[in-house]
Design an enzyme around this catalytic site. Sequence first.
Site, PDB file in Angstrom:
ATOM      1  N   HIS A   1      45.138  -1.355  -1.660  1.00 50.00           N
ATOM      2  CA  HIS A   1      45.198  -0.708  -1.123  1.00 50.00           C
ATOM      3  C   HIS A   1      43.395  -1.870  -0.680  1.00 50.00           C
ATOM      4  O   HIS A   1      42.919  -1.235  -1.592  1.00 50.00           O
ATOM      5  CB  HIS A   1      44.825   0.252   0.404  1.00 50.00           C
TER       6      HIS A   1
ATOM      7  N   PRO B   1      40.656  17.456   0.113  1.00 49.14           N
ATOM      8  CA  PRO B   1      41.598  16.784  -0.974  1.00 49.14           C
ATOM      9  C   PRO B   1      41.088  15.161   0.517  1.00 49.14           C
ATOM     10  O   PRO B   1      41.381  14.347   0.111  1.00 49.14           O
ATOM     11  CB  PRO B   1      42.787  16.745  -0.115  1.00 49.14           C
TER      12      PRO B   1
ATOM     13  N   LYS C   1      40.319  12.447  -4.175  1.00 44.65           N
ATOM     14  CA  LYS C   1      39.999  12.209  -6.129  1.00 44.65           C
ATOM     15  C   LYS C   1      40.113  13.836  -6.853  1.00 44.65           C
ATOM     16  O   LYS C   1      40.005  13.536  -7.958  1.00 44.65           O
ATOM     17  CB  LYS C   1      38.052  12.861  -5.442  1.00 44.65           C
TER      18      LYS C   1
HETATM   19  C1  LIG Z   1      48.727  18.438  -0.839  1.00 46.09           C
HETATM   20  C2  LIG Z   1      47.510  17.570  -1.926  1.00 46.09           C
HETATM   21  C3  LIG Z   1      47.146  16.256  -1.800  1.00 46.09           C
HETATM   22  C4  LIG Z   1      46.375  16.157  -2.885  1.00 46.09           C
HETATM   23  N1  LIG Z   1      45.807  14.778  -2.724  1.00 46.09           N
HETATM   24  C5  LIG Z   1      45.108  14.341  -4.086  1.00 46.09           C
HETATM   25  C6  LIG Z   1      44.825  12.452  -3.877  1.00 46.09           C
HETATM   26  O1  LIG Z   1      45.034  11.667  -2.492  1.00 46.09           O
HETATM   27  N2  LIG Z   1      44.098  11.985  -4.833  1.00 46.09           N
HETATM   28  C7  LIG Z   1      43.688  12.768  -5.662  1.00 46.09           C
HETATM   29  O2  LIG Z   1      43.391  12.577  -6.367  1.00 46.09           O
HETATM   30  N3  LIG Z   1      44.250  14.068  -5.929  1.00 46.09           N
HETATM   31  C8  LIG Z   1      44.935  14.404  -4.984  1.00 46.09           C
HETATM   32  N4  LIG Z   1      44.886  16.072  -4.946  1.00 46.09           N
HETATM   33  C9  LIG Z   1      44.820  17.456  -6.255  1.00 46.09           C
HETATM   34  C10 LIG Z   1      45.930  16.845  -7.267  1.00 46.09           C
HETATM   35  O3  LIG Z   1      47.352  16.748  -6.867  1.00 46.09           O
HETATM   36  C11 LIG Z   1      45.580  17.559  -8.509  1.00 46.09           C
HETATM   37  O4  LIG Z   1      43.999  17.334  -8.505  1.00 46.09           O
HETATM   38  C12 LIG Z   1      46.063  17.050  -9.557  1.00 46.09           C
HETATM   39  O5  LIG Z   1      47.176  17.622  -9.724  1.00 46.09           O
HETATM   40  C13 LIG Z   1      44.955  17.835 -11.094  1.00 46.09           C
HETATM   41  O6  LIG Z   1      46.032  17.364 -11.978  1.00 46.09           O
HETATM   42  P1  LIG Z   1      45.576  18.888 -13.079  1.00 46.09           P
HETATM   43  O7  LIG Z   1      46.416  18.037 -14.598  1.00 46.09           O
HETATM   44  O8  LIG Z   1      44.656  18.457 -13.406  1.00 46.09           O
HETATM   45  O9  LIG Z   1      47.160  19.816 -12.780  1.00 46.09           O
HETATM   46  P2  LIG Z   1      48.055  20.588 -11.974  1.00 46.09           P
HETATM   47  O10 LIG Z   1      49.121  19.044 -11.489  1.00 46.09           O
HETATM   48  O11 LIG Z   1      47.978  21.753 -11.546  1.00 46.09           O
HETATM   49  O12 LIG Z   1      48.733  20.178 -13.123  1.00 46.09           O
HETATM   50  C14 LIG Z   1      48.855  21.561 -14.318  1.00 46.09           C
HETATM   51  C15 LIG Z   1      50.641  21.754 -14.895  1.00 46.09           C
HETATM   52  O13 LIG Z   1      49.976  23.129 -15.649  1.00 46.09           O
HETATM   53  C16 LIG Z   1      50.874  24.367 -15.244  1.00 46.09           C
HETATM   54  N5  LIG Z   1      50.677  25.509 -15.685  1.00 46.09           N
HETATM   55  C17 LIG Z   1      49.845  26.032 -14.831  1.00 46.09           C
HETATM   56  N6  LIG Z   1      49.767  27.440 -15.747  1.00 46.09           N
HETATM   57  C18 LIG Z   1      50.489  27.388 -16.928  1.00 46.09           C
HETATM   58  C19 LIG Z   1      50.747  28.424 -18.047  1.00 46.09           C
HETATM   59  N7  LIG Z   1      49.961  29.280 -17.953  1.00 46.09           N
HETATM   60  N8  LIG Z   1      51.491  27.570 -19.151  1.00 46.09           N
HETATM   61  C20 LIG Z   1      52.159  26.285 -19.036  1.00 46.09           C
HETATM   62  N9  LIG Z   1      52.009  26.098 -17.786  1.00 46.09           N
HETATM   63  C21 LIG Z   1      51.066  25.756 -17.364  1.00 46.09           C
HETATM   64  C22 LIG Z   1      51.464  23.678 -14.093  1.00 46.09           C
HETATM   65  O14 LIG Z   1      52.563  24.104 -14.027  1.00 46.09           O
HETATM   66  C23 LIG Z   1      51.030  22.254 -14.005  1.00 46.09           C
HETATM   67  O15 LIG Z   1      52.302  21.176 -13.942  1.00 46.09           O
HETATM   68  C24 LIG Z   1      45.804  17.080  -4.245  1.00 46.09           C
HETATM   69  C25 LIG Z   1      46.671  18.144  -3.654  1.00 46.09           C
HETATM   70  C26 LIG Z   1      47.459  18.891  -3.115  1.00 46.09           C
HETATM   71  C27 LIG Z   1      48.309  19.867  -3.415  1.00 46.09           C
END
Ligand SMILES: Cc1cc2nc3c(=O)[nH]c(=O)nc-3n(C[C@H](O)[C@H](O)[C@H](O)COP(=O)(O)OP(=O)(O)OC[C@H]3O[C@@H](n4cnc5c(N)ncnc54)[C@H](O)[C@@H]3O)c2cc1C
Length: 394
Positions: A72, A292, A296
Amino acid sequence: MRTQVAIIGAGPAGLLLAQLLNQQGIDSVILEARSRHYIENRVRAGVLEHQSVDILNEAGVGARMMREGLVHDGVIIQFAGVAHRIDLASLTGHGVMIYGQQEVVKDLVEARIQSGRPLYFEVDNVSIHDFDADAPYVKFRHHGAEQRLDCDFVAGCDGFHGVCRASLPPSRIELFERVYPFAWLGILADAEPASEELIYAHHERGFALLSMRSEAVSRLYLQCKPDENLDEWPDDRVWDELQKRFDRSDGFQLRVGPITQKSVTPMRSFVAEPMRHGRLFLTGDAAHIVPPTGAKGMNLAIADVKVLSLALGAHYHESRDDRLESFSAVCLRRIWKVQRFSWWMTSMLHQFDEDNAFDRRRQIAELDYVVTSKVASQSLAENYIGLPLDPNGG
Ligand SMILES: Cc1cc2nc3c(=O)[nH]c(=O)nc-3n(C[C@H](O)[C@H](O)[C@H](O)COP(=O)(O)OP(=O)(O)OC[C@H]3O[C@@H](n4cnc5c(N)ncnc54)[C@H](O)[C@@H]3O)c2cc1C
């Protein structure tokens, strides 16, 4: 069991960190609480900054994204019933990539399996130990058996509700938080997107966002109450409310289709400082959350682990720890700018208080300024496509 880096969590942060470490010949073990099916089908983010695209390509996991993702070059800001296009590409030289987070996760899981390095799904009872000393370890349970994983470092990639940040005593961590008085009701629909580009709509009934996950799947959001009851939102009511909020003088119509998923997402700004505690490093949602509106969250997770992977590479291959020492400060400097942008987009586009006519006029003036001033449009575009990431913190 022993490894160099114990990675807690197989979201975008944990999986990408593992891949970037693997490319440098550094060993890791990933521990994930959920099943493979669950994490590969968890619908969340979908907008990738151009640097995130580059990082995923450099990590060797970008081939399907480049084939199936949608590039985009602009976004639409709509208010007072009129749509205004911000031309990201002409203002910054870059666009963004639309590619679902669950697809990024699938590509990363596949790469992990190809690497032959361990990824344990459905672990529980994870606890982290001695991260202030030279020999940290992680305890967990897998298929009912208690396990111990010795390691050099622990990467806390376990999201907002994970165990890593929660293991720190409150005295060691400073929390900054803003909770917003609204949430997003999000739907996924088997409907061709009604717009080629995302539409951010300001409306007196509340904010709405039109996004997409592919040429056949629409993703739409409505500002709602934080405690909104989904039972009160049958599909017809959702479409009806969306159409009202996207109403435009040019007769724009949404394309409707079967709703395949409905959820309510709370809105929060959150930062935990610092992101390093001895041999424990917090990354992604474990350390920070953005509302969101700025798209980011996943991008910040990707940026954090890029910085951490280079710092760990310098530790193992150059016997240098200065990058590990500066990891938290380098990440936080950019994170706070991204927090500001996400807060600003949220404040400009949502209804905060039904009775506050002054704020509504001020929002309209701000939106009008953003779409009519080249400098203001450029500022939005520069933040939206992603501020430069300098892993050295320069
Ligand atoms: C509806 C929605 C829309 C969004 N839109 C956007 C967007 O357009 N653009 C964008 O950049 N971001 C967006 N985000 C945010 C984005 O999804 C998150 O910031 C992203 O998932 C962060 O990644 P992460 O790996 O840090 O955490 P997560 O994806 O939360 O991964 C953490 C992992 O750790 C696991 N876990 C948790 N506790 C434990 C434990 N005790 N032991 C072992 N494993 C564990 C979980 O199961 C999970 O798989 C959105 C979020 C939501 C909810």
